[in-house]
Design a protein around this motif. Structure first.
Motif, short mmCIF file in Angstrom:
data_model
loop_
_atom_site.label_atom_id
_atom_site.label_comp_id
_atom_site.label_asym_id
_atom_site.label_seq_id
_atom_site.Cartn_x
_atom_site.Cartn_y
_atom_site.Cartn_z
N PRO A 43 0.81 -1.23 0.00
CA PRO A 43 0.00 0.00 0.00
C PRO A 43 0.84 1.27 0.00
CG PRO A 43 -0.93 -1.59 1.53
CD PRO A 43 0.40 -2.15 1.08
N ALA A 44 1.97 1.26 0.72
CA ALA A 44 2.84 2.43 0.74
C ALA A 44 3.47 2.66 -0.63
CB ALA A 44 3.92 2.26 1.80
N LEU A 45 3.92 1.58 -1.27
CA LEU A 45 4.50 1.70 -2.61
C LEU A 45 3.45 2.19 -3.61
CD1 LEU A 45 6.92 1.22 -4.50
CD2 LEU A 45 6.14 -1.15 -4.75
N ILE A 46 2.24 1.69 -3.49
CA ILE A 46 1.15 2.12 -4.37
C ILE A 46 0.88 3.61 -4.20
CG2 ILE A 46 -1.35 1.93 -4.69
CD1 ILE A 46 -1.00 -1.12 -4.15
N GLN A 47 0.89 4.07 -2.96
CA GLN A 47 0.63 5.49 -2.70
C GLN A 47 1.72 6.36 -3.30
OE1 GLN A 47 -2.02 6.61 -1.51
NE2 GLN A 47 -1.69 8.62 -0.59
#
Length: 475
Positions: free
Chosen positions: A422-426
């Protein structure tokens, strides 16, 4: 099953989501209408008027209360029964604070994933996406280095989902067998080997996983939910029927046990696989987020319940607490035996639901495509279903330890699925759409989450594997 636009229908039970196909094959066309482009993506000043929420067509939309209930029952399963053991590994003070902090981080990451999905749907002008699709499109929106990995990220997410679901099935097999053994041992002179209990339930497990239609599995979910709620009430009766003491309990345990605590809490709290299907099915998806939205309310309740079960379960049983608190209930009490039998039955009849995602990913995304059109396709589907059950059975036979399984798969899969991805996606979603301090905060906060996720994955997995080797494979 999954529709072409990534829309999803899902059934939920225990720690798992039983959903439609999370296919990794998505188009990567970029929408470049209405504004400038930068780095192959639409620049932030592009004019969008597409609202994904208004374009979703859901056959049976869920209300806010129904979504809240799905989130709660999607998180209340075998994980909560392992929380007292997790508190033993970290100490009751460290574990109480740690559970709240991990709960906050998980909730934040879920918010980030949902917001990224909405933004990507708005840019691509599609009503909804699932997790692999969000990851794939997000990578295409990021810097050129990340765009190279876009064709592969969907398969990577699918792999983690597959490992996690198979891990949950292993936990289910060990849980059912351990509770059956606990009941049977009381009535026999010699203790029964837990592996024999696993062998006894193997054939019925294979047969229940031969059910190909979710419609026929749904009644099992309803029955299991009712049994689980009643059983939790009886467990609370045993926990709170006597006073607590902290005299012989550890407040802050050595750090060596913290990775096991971290993996267990992630396994218990994190329901990342059900988030997007639930949000996509809502009648009013805007109410999913927000300070008083469905997600925050449900996560507050979940963290409260898990902290309470872990704290008071540990304070009650101390260092003697087992991998599942049901195994600490007095064997001579008929009520306690009923709870063990009821929960073993509830988890057993939902094994087909737990394994459904693993079967769906393996068969629909990979095996069926290789086979192509042929008359014996149905036969090979049953072969795949049987083999996946046998894989979970053999792993459970090799390592019949509930707490180590839970910690291992929590650290291995959910550190990635719940924190790092999720952090990488953000980062990728907003790479060309943030400037100044906003971009600095975007990078700082999400890189911190990625580091926590990687550390949790590496340290938690290695610690769990070391414990498994020391317990089962050392001389």
């Amino acid at each position: 099953m999954m529709s072409k636009n990534g829309h999803s229908n899902a059934t939920f039970i225990g720690d798992n989501v039983v959903s439609d196909k999370p296919s990794s094959k998505y188009s990567l066309e970029l929408v470049e209408k209405g504004g400038k482009t930068k780095g192959g993506v639409v620049a932030k000043d592009a004019g969008y008027d597409y609202n994904p929420y208004e374009n979703r067509v859901v056959e049976h939309p869920t209300t806010n209360s129904e979504t809240l209930f799905h989130l709660l029952k999607g998180s209340l399963g075998t994980g909560i029964l392992a929380m007292p053991n997790a508190f033993r590994n970290a100490g009751y003070l460290t574990a109480t604070i740690g559970t709240v902090i991990i709960g906050f981080i998980c909730t934040y990451c879920i918010h980030q994933l949902v917001k990224a999905e909405y933004e990507l749907c708005r840019r691509k002008k599609v009503p909804s996406m699932n997790y692999p699709s969000v990851a794939e499109h997000a990578m295409m929106e990021g810097p050129s280095f990340f765009r190279k990995f876009a064709p592969y990220i969907g398969n990577i997410v699918n792999t983690f989902l597959l490992i996690y679901q198979l891990g949950c099935c292993c936990v289910y097999v060990v849980f059912v067998a351990s509770n059956i053994k606990s009941v049977v041992d009381y009535y026999l002179d010699e203790p029964v080997d837990v592996r024999l209990c696993m062998l006894i339930i193997l054939l019925p497990l294979i047969l229940i996983n031969w059910v190909r239609n979710l419609k026929y599995l749904a009644p099992f979910s309803t029955i299991a939910n009712g049994i689980t709620m009643v059983s939790f009430g009886i467990i609370c009766y045993y926990i709170f029927r006597q006073s607590f003491s902290t005299e012989d309990k550890v407040a802050v345990a050595p750090f060596a046990g913290f990775p096991l605590f971290f993996g267990t809490v992630l396994f218990a709290l994190e329901a990342i696989g059900i988030i997007l299907p639930l949000e996509n099915e809502m009648k009013t998806p805007k109410n999913f987020g927000g300070s008083c939205g469905v997600l925050n309310v449900s996560m507050i309740l979940i963290v409260f319940l898990y902290t309470g079960m872990g704290l008071f379960g540990y304070l009650n049983y101390g260092a003697e607490v087992e991998g599942s608190i049901t195994l600490n209930l007095p064997s001579k009490d008929i009520l306690a035996q009923c709870v063990k039998g009821m929960l073993a039955f509830a988890i057993y009849i939902t094994h087909g639901l737990a394994c459904y995602v693993a079967i769906d990913i393996t068969w629909n995304d990979y095996v069926a495509e290789k086979l192509g059109p042929q008359r014996s396709k149905l036969f090979w589907e049953y072969v795949v279903r049987t083999l996946l059950v046998l894989v979970t059975f053999l792993l459970a036979v090799a390592i019949p330890n509930l707490e180590l399984f839970i910690s291992l798969f929590g650290a291995l899969c959910l550190s990635a699925l719940g924190l790092a991805f999720p952090a990488l996606i953000q980062i990728c979603t907003h790479w060309y759409h943030r400037e100044g301090f906003a971009k600095i905060w975007l990078l700082f906060s999400n890189f911190a989450l990625i580091i926590v996720g990687i550390l949790g994955l590496v340290i938690g997995t290695s610690t769990s594997l070391s414990e498994i080797i020391a317990t089962f494979f050392s001389d």
